[in-house]
Design a protein around this motif. Sequence first.
Motif, PDB file in Angstrom:
ATOM      1  N   VAL A 149       0.859  -1.223  -0.038  1.00 47.66           N
ATOM      2  CA  VAL A 149       0.104  -0.132  -0.104  1.00 47.66           C
ATOM      3  C   VAL A 149       0.879   1.290   0.033  1.00 47.66           C
ATOM      4  O   VAL A 149       0.442   2.172  -0.651  1.00 47.66           O
ATOM      5  N   GLN A 150       1.870   1.119   0.837  1.00 51.53           N
ATOM      6  CA  GLN A 150       2.936   2.382   0.560  1.00 51.53           C
ATOM      7  C   GLN A 150       3.423   2.559  -0.561  1.00 51.53           C
ATOM      8  O   GLN A 150       3.636   3.745  -1.022  1.00 51.53           O
ATOM      9  N   LEU A 151       4.009   1.397  -1.330  1.00 47.54           N
ATOM     10  CA  LEU A 151       4.525   1.471  -2.507  1.00 47.54           C
ATOM     11  C   LEU A 151       3.497   2.025  -3.647  1.00 47.54           C
ATOM     12  O   LEU A 151       3.688   2.975  -4.194  1.00 47.54           O
ATOM     13  N   GLY A 152       2.165   1.462  -3.570  1.00 45.13           N
ATOM     14  CA  GLY A 152       1.285   2.254  -4.567  1.00 45.13           C
ATOM     15  C   GLY A 152       0.882   3.514  -4.035  1.00 45.13           C
ATOM     16  O   GLY A 152       0.900   4.510  -5.199  1.00 45.13           O
ATOM     17  N   THR A 153       0.860   4.108  -2.826  1.00 45.58           N
ATOM     18  CA  THR A 153       0.561   5.476  -2.754  1.00 45.58           C
ATOM     19  C   THR A 153       1.838   6.520  -3.253  1.00 45.58           C
ATOM     20  O   THR A 153       1.523   7.358  -3.777  1.00 45.58           O
ATOM     21  N   ARG A 154       3.056   5.706  -3.098  1.00 47.72           N
ATOM     22  CA  ARG A 154       4.099   6.707  -3.741  1.00 47.72           C
ATOM     23  C   ARG A 154       4.194   6.487  -4.991  1.00 47.72           C
ATOM     24  O   ARG A 154       4.747   7.653  -5.762  1.00 47.72           O
ATOM     25  N   MET A 155       3.569   5.729  -5.639  1.00 47.54           N
ATOM     26  CA  MET A 155       3.591   5.730  -6.985  1.00 47.54           C
ATOM     27  C   MET A 155       2.182   6.603  -7.559  1.00 47.54           C
ATOM     28  O   MET A 155       1.959   6.439  -8.888  1.00 47.54           O
ATOM     29  N   TYR A 192      -4.312   5.285  -5.646  1.00 48.22           N
ATOM     30  CA  TYR A 192      -5.146   5.018  -4.101  1.00 48.22           C
ATOM     31  C   TYR A 192      -5.013   3.599  -4.089  1.00 48.22           C
ATOM     32  O   TYR A 192      -5.446   2.637  -4.904  1.00 48.22           O
ATOM     33  N   SER A 193      -4.534   3.204  -2.794  1.00 51.04           N
ATOM     34  CA  SER A 193      -4.267   1.734  -2.578  1.00 51.04           C
ATOM     35  C   SER A 193      -4.919   1.428  -1.257  1.00 51.04           C
ATOM     36  O   SER A 193      -4.943   1.922  -0.254  1.00 51.04           O
ATOM     37  N   GLU A 194      -5.317   0.070  -1.354  1.00 51.91           N
ATOM     38  CA  GLU A 194      -5.735  -0.722  -0.252  1.00 51.91           C
ATOM     39  C   GLU A 194      -5.520  -2.238  -0.526  1.00 51.91           C
ATOM     40  O   GLU A 194      -5.049  -2.517  -1.480  1.00 51.91           O
ATOM     41  N   TYR A 195      -5.817  -2.947   0.519  1.00 53.98           N
ATOM     42  CA  TYR A 195      -5.579  -4.381   0.298  1.00 53.98           C
ATOM     43  C   TYR A 195      -6.706  -5.209   0.939  1.00 53.98           C
ATOM     44  O   TYR A 195      -7.488  -4.849   1.890  1.00 53.98           O
ATOM     45  N   ARG A 196      -6.501  -6.330   0.403  1.00 54.17           N
ATOM     46  CA  ARG A 196      -7.542  -7.419   1.084  1.00 54.17           C
ATOM     47  C   ARG A 196      -6.722  -8.654   1.220  1.00 54.17           C
ATOM     48  O   ARG A 196      -5.769  -9.163   0.421  1.00 54.17           O
ATOM     49  N   TYR A 197      -6.989  -9.443   2.274  1.00 50.09           N
ATOM     50  CA  TYR A 197      -6.421 -10.829   2.365  1.00 50.09           C
ATOM     51  C   TYR A 197      -7.276 -11.805   3.005  1.00 50.09           C
ATOM     52  O   TYR A 197      -8.428 -11.627   3.756  1.00 50.09           O
ATOM     53  N   THR A 198      -6.880 -12.977   2.941  1.00 52.96           N
ATOM     54  CA  THR A 198      -7.755 -14.262   3.647  1.00 52.96           C
ATOM     55  C   THR A 198      -6.501 -15.348   4.103  1.00 52.96           C
ATOM     56  O   THR A 198      -5.657 -15.285   3.532  1.00 52.96           O
ATOM     57  N   LEU A 199      -6.875 -16.075   5.206  1.00 52.80           N
ATOM     58  CA  LEU A 199      -6.020 -17.153   5.554  1.00 52.80           C
ATOM     59  C   LEU A 199      -6.872 -18.410   4.995  1.00 52.80           C
ATOM     60  O   LEU A 199      -7.916 -18.541   5.159  1.00 52.80           O
ATOM     61  N   GLY A 200      -6.084 -19.461   4.387  1.00 51.86           N
ATOM     62  CA  GLY A 200      -6.827 -20.442   3.850  1.00 51.86           C
ATOM     63  C   GLY A 200      -5.833 -21.572   3.315  1.00 51.86           C
ATOM     64  O   GLY A 200      -4.609 -21.403   3.497  1.00 51.86           O
TER      65      GLY A 200
END
Length: 665
Positions: free
Chosen positions: A569-575, A578-586
């Motif tokens: 997200v920090q990388l995308g913001t500096r580029m 607008y950046s955010e993330y999604r994740y799951t464990l499986g």
Amino acid sequence: MLGRLRGWLIGAPRNLFDPRIHHHLALITFFAWVGLGSDGLSSSSYGPEEAFLQLGTHRYLAVFLMVAMVATVFLISASYSQIIELFPTGGGGYLVATKLLGPVPGIISGCALVIDYVLTIAISVASGCDAIFSFLPPEWAGARLPTKLIAVAGLTALNLRGVRESVLVLTPIFLGFMLSHAALIVVGIFTHTAAFPTLVAHTVADTQAAVAETSVLAVLLVFMRAYSLGGGTFTGIEAVSNSTDILREPRVETGKRTMLLMACSLAFTAGGILLCYLLNDVQHEPGKTLNASLWEIIAGSWKIGGLDVGAGLVVFTLVAEGALLFVAAQTGFLAGPRTLGAMAVDHWVPKRFAYLSERLVTQNGVLSMGLAAAAVMLYTNGSVHILIVMYSINVFMTFTFSQAGMVRHWWSVRAKEAHWRRRLTVAITGTLVTASILVVTSVIKFLQGGWVTLAVTGAFVGLCFLVRGHYGRVRRLLSSLDEVLTNLPLPEPTRTPELAPDGPTAIVLVESYGGLGIHTMLSIQRLFPRHYRNVVYATVGLVDSGQFKGVQDMHALEQKVRGDLEKYVQLGTRMGYYSEYRYTLGTDLIAELESMCLDLIKEFRRPVVFVGQLVFQRENLLTRPLHHETAFAVQRRLQFTGVQVIILPIRVWEQTRKPRARTGA
């Protein structure tokens, strides 16, 4: 409909964050004895028989053979109890040899152990079916091999449901075996107590006569041949130390109690059966096992009030014996995939062998063990005499490496350990005993199946070196990518980009923070300049057999995943995105990614999924199976739902100059 059928066969998915999940799956001492001790106990169905038959006309040596077998059982058990103390997290012969002797002895021991578990399944099922067919009509003999293959398939399906369920189902069989065999052995021995003095006198006299007629060496060779070829009796003792990770806490105490139960039950059963052969003058009958003949001699004529109960008891005992051998096959399905999982974590075999299914079993390992056991069954035509040779060689190869590792350990800590001499003596004795059995069996039975198991084990070791070498080369080729891209001199944003609700969105599938994910982002920026306004980073925290030890490990994995995504997200913001993330464990990478992408396309307008894929300059037999085409699998699943997936190839150059990776069109 297929999903419902799969759920009925394998069971519903488990909750990874259930605080009681590991406690629920773990085995207490009794169930560990059933699930893991059954392999050792069931070896009494074929080990003593093979040893007794090898004596030929020298039956007077059976008393010495019985004493040697009982002593060896307790010797190996004592040594493996030390291994449980030293390695409470499991891993068995593979981990012991790797940690104490080095990676090369470790992988040889690991490969021998995996093949040993394949043969455990094959010989247990084959011997079990032979026991049952001993009382069936001879004309049914043609159904033996198909029955054995069906049994292997059934056990494979049962183990896909999980450890605890499979052990609970088979517990009544284990108890039936113990009760019937204990009763008949006691009767078979104590009805001949009056003959003990005569037996001892004849044993001494016959031994002296044989020595006088031939030599001490000749008698010892006959004894060692029978002792070594009956080494199948000792197989399965190592199973507890290999699978302590499925035991209830405190694992060391549970493991040692399980080992003691296994040693006592195996010593009593195997030693008692061997003594009963001698006391009851059991002779080989075509189409029958020696145990079947023994039980008929002991109980075949029993009657109660004119009712013939003996025949029924013999049938029950043989059915229990055959069924317990099916229980013993559980050891192959329980411990084999775990050994493969440990090897996969160390990159000796494909990483997929460490992945867990939604039932939290190493599904790839279970299926591989079942298929390999079926192949062995077909090759040997289900012959127990061939299987026991192949089986014993690999078992004692692992035994010898493990014992040698313990010898080195106790010698290295002799200045710190108060009782090192006693423990070192146990380890040295165990090494010499197991190594002698390995050498004798390999030499005598080399042409009767020994060469096959040695060749297969050697080929497996060679394959493991190829796999590990490939993974190492790929890591080295991509190392420069991580070094350069993780330290990009990007400017700090003057303002934080805001979400563009109607703007195009790039859904970027990433793994851990590193050069590959950053490379994918730079490729999107280069190929689609100023087009995408929003970027969503999506990943799956993959739970494998090396990570699933309890809920605390799930939380640690979750923290690592979130930390990596925050860096993206920090990388995308500096580029400028607008950046955010999604994740799951499986546990199922492809299914979890598909589900996440389908949810994201409902949340964002005009989405496109991007995923990177390694492309090797020189393709070989290892590149495709080891780099298992996650990108293409996701694309195949999503394209039929109308989701656009763009695969960005990352070229891996294998040249003499400094390795690098590029994006190709």
